[in-house]
Design a protein around this motif. Structure first.
Motif, PDB file in Angstrom:
ATOM      1  N   PRO A 126     -43.022  82.089   7.898  1.00  0.00           N
ATOM      2  CA  PRO A 126     -43.447  80.711   7.626  1.00  0.00           C
ATOM      3  C   PRO A 126     -44.959  80.601   7.741  1.00  0.00           C
ATOM      4  O   PRO A 126     -45.514  80.680   8.832  1.00  0.00           O
ATOM      5  CB  PRO A 126     -42.737  79.920   8.730  1.00  0.00           C
ATOM      6  N   LEU A 127     -45.635  80.410   6.648  1.00  0.00           N
ATOM      7  CA  LEU A 127     -47.094  80.402   6.668  1.00  0.00           C
ATOM      8  C   LEU A 127     -47.654  79.336   7.609  1.00  0.00           C
ATOM      9  O   LEU A 127     -48.693  79.541   8.229  1.00  0.00           O
ATOM     10  CB  LEU A 127     -47.641  80.197   5.255  1.00  0.00           C
ATOM     11  N   LEU A 128     -46.964  78.204   7.717  1.00  0.00           N
ATOM     12  CA  LEU A 128     -47.431  77.123   8.584  1.00  0.00           C
ATOM     13  C   LEU A 128     -46.809  77.178   9.974  1.00  0.00           C
ATOM     14  O   LEU A 128     -47.110  76.329  10.808  1.00  0.00           O
ATOM     15  CB  LEU A 128     -47.145  75.772   7.935  1.00  0.00           C
ATOM     16  N   GLY A 129     -45.914  78.156  10.220  1.00  0.00           N
ATOM     17  CA  GLY A 129     -45.251  78.279  11.505  1.00  0.00           C
ATOM     18  C   GLY A 129     -43.886  77.626  11.523  1.00  0.00           C
ATOM     19  O   GLY A 129     -43.564  76.780  10.689  1.00  0.00           O
ATOM     20  N   THR A 130     -43.061  78.029  12.489  1.00  0.00           N
ATOM     21  CA  THR A 130     -41.672  77.563  12.549  1.00  0.00           C
ATOM     22  C   THR A 130     -41.544  76.098  12.945  1.00  0.00           C
ATOM     23  O   THR A 130     -40.506  75.482  12.719  1.00  0.00           O
ATOM     24  CB  THR A 130     -40.867  78.405  13.553  1.00  0.00           C
ATOM     25  N   LYS A 131     -42.589  75.523  13.556  1.00  0.00           N
ATOM     26  CA  LYS A 131     -42.519  74.128  14.016  1.00  0.00           C
ATOM     27  C   LYS A 131     -43.400  73.193  13.184  1.00  0.00           C
ATOM     28  O   LYS A 131     -43.692  72.071  13.602  1.00  0.00           O
ATOM     29  CB  LYS A 131     -42.950  74.042  15.479  1.00  0.00           C
ATOM     30  N   ALA A 132     -43.806  73.629  11.994  1.00  0.00           N
ATOM     31  CA  ALA A 132     -44.655  72.785  11.155  1.00  0.00           C
ATOM     32  C   ALA A 132     -43.928  71.506  10.759  1.00  0.00           C
ATOM     33  O   ALA A 132     -42.701  71.504  10.551  1.00  0.00           O
ATOM     34  CB  ALA A 132     -45.081  73.552   9.917  1.00  0.00           C
TER      35      ALA A 132
END
Length: 240
Positions: A126-132
């Motif tokens: 996930p380029l923005l992270g799992t908690k985006a």
């Protein structure tokens, strides 16, 4: 069309809006097709998730690119899990390579975890992270151009995986040889069906799409660019 025995479907974007429940209109299309053909779902996600999104529709489901397979049990009105493979993942190696890619392309700031590991052995980057936040993900790369610009580099970094441009801001990775083509071919072999007796219906057939492997193969392919046109796209099969 008269030789077709099986119709295989993608879900999001093909039968439904992304992540939305199967609507009544396309449910009726499936009902009409089921009177003439065998139907199967070929999904990137887990079989139970696909089943829930389809509102419990009575259909066999291939999940996780073929790592999972569930048969519909009419008596129990639910799925019977036939195959549920869980392949090993070298998490340390995957994490190091993803960290390198983040540094290379400037995605070092992210929310939550840098990588999502799935029990099947599949991986999400996930380029923005799992908690985006969902709002941030939706506006990040709607035309997929940002991810397609670096897609080849990600593919080269993970030769042991099939890599897909997934969701709204991620790359999805399935352990080789698993992808939708492999899964559908395996299913056809089990049923004794030739590829020309099968039609695949999908929307994600562009570069890096998870339907691309089928689109570029010898399976007949019906491209659905808007799930609301499903009945129109399959009119020839409905009238055959």
């Amino acid at each position: 069309m008269h030789q077709i025995k099986l119709i295989a479907f993608d879900l999001d974007g093909t039968l439904t809006q992304h992540k939305e429940l199967l609507g009544e209109e396309n449910r009726r299309v499936l009902d009409a097709l089921a009177k003439r053909y065998r139907l199967v779902m070929v999904g990137a996600g887990q079989t139970q998730r696909i089943f829930r999104q389809m509102g419990g529709y009575p259909i066999d489901i291939i999940g996780n690119y073929g790592l999972q397979y569930a048969r519909y049990d009419g008596e129990a009105e639910g799925l019977q899990i036939i195959r549920d493979l869980q392949l090993p993942c070298d998490r340390g190696s995957v994490a190091r390579r993803i960290a390198d890619l983040r540094r290379q392309f400037g995605y070092e700031t992210f929310a939550g975890e840098s990588v999502e590991y799935h029990p099947s052995g599949c991986v999400t980057f996930p380029l923005l992270g799992t908690k985006a936040a969902q709002a941030d993900k939706l506006v990040f790369d709607p035309d997929r151009q940002k991810r397609r610009a670096i897609y080849d580099v990600v593919v080269q970094a993970f030769p042991e995986y099939h890599v897909f441009v997934g969701g709204s801001s991620s790359f999805d990775m399935a352990p080789r040889p698993y992808n939708k083509y492999y899964a559908l071919d395996e299913y056809c072999c089990a049923l004794g069906l030739r590829h020309d007796q099968v039609v695949y219906v999908g929307d994600d057939y562009g570069p890096g799409g998870n339907d691309e492997s089928v689109y570029l193969s010898d399976f007949p392919f019906v491209a659905v660019d808007d799930y609301r046109t499903l009945g129109e796209k399959l009119a020839a099969l409905l009238q055959a």
